[in-house]
Design a protein around this motif. Structure first.
Motif: not given
Length: 125
Positions: A102-106, A108-110
């Protein structure tokens, strides 16, 4: 637990190509996101590309049109096809995995949960 083993790095001249591979084992549910990151000398780690469980992909702007991420589920292997390589692509490339689809859009920073040891890519001018 997930284990990741990268291979395929090497030394090439600018304009050349390489294909990196990452063989994954362990909990499949923890591998919903799989990605490549790179660490260049003197620079922070940078997200290169990500592949999610539904086949969606995202790329860093610096590699769009030159790199392609792919996955072979039958072989539990993540790939990174790199073409038209540039000296600034030099670095250690790490494969990473995480369950938080669910954090695909973020992506690069998760802060991915699992990391491989890395494979060196060197591009000379």
């Amino acid at each position: 637990r997930v284990d990741l083993v990268e291979s395929g790095g090497g030394s090439v001249q600018a304009g050349g190509s390489l294909r990196l591979s990452c063989v994954a084992s362990g909990d499949t549910g923890a591998r919903n996101l799989m990605a490549w990151f790179r660490k260049a000398p003197g620079k922070e780690s940078e997200g290169v590309a990500v592949f999610d469980e539904d086949g969606r992909t995202k790329y860093a702007d610096s590699v769009k049109g030159r790199f392609t991420i792919g996955k072979d589920n039958g072989k539990n292997t993540l790939y990174l096809q790199m073409t038209n390589l540039k000296p600034e692509d030099t670095g250690i490339y790490h494969c990473a995995a995480d369950q938080r689809w669910w954090l695909l859009d973020q992506w690069a920073t998760i802060g991915f949960a699992y990391w491989g040891q890395g494979t060196q890519v060197t591009v000379s001018s």
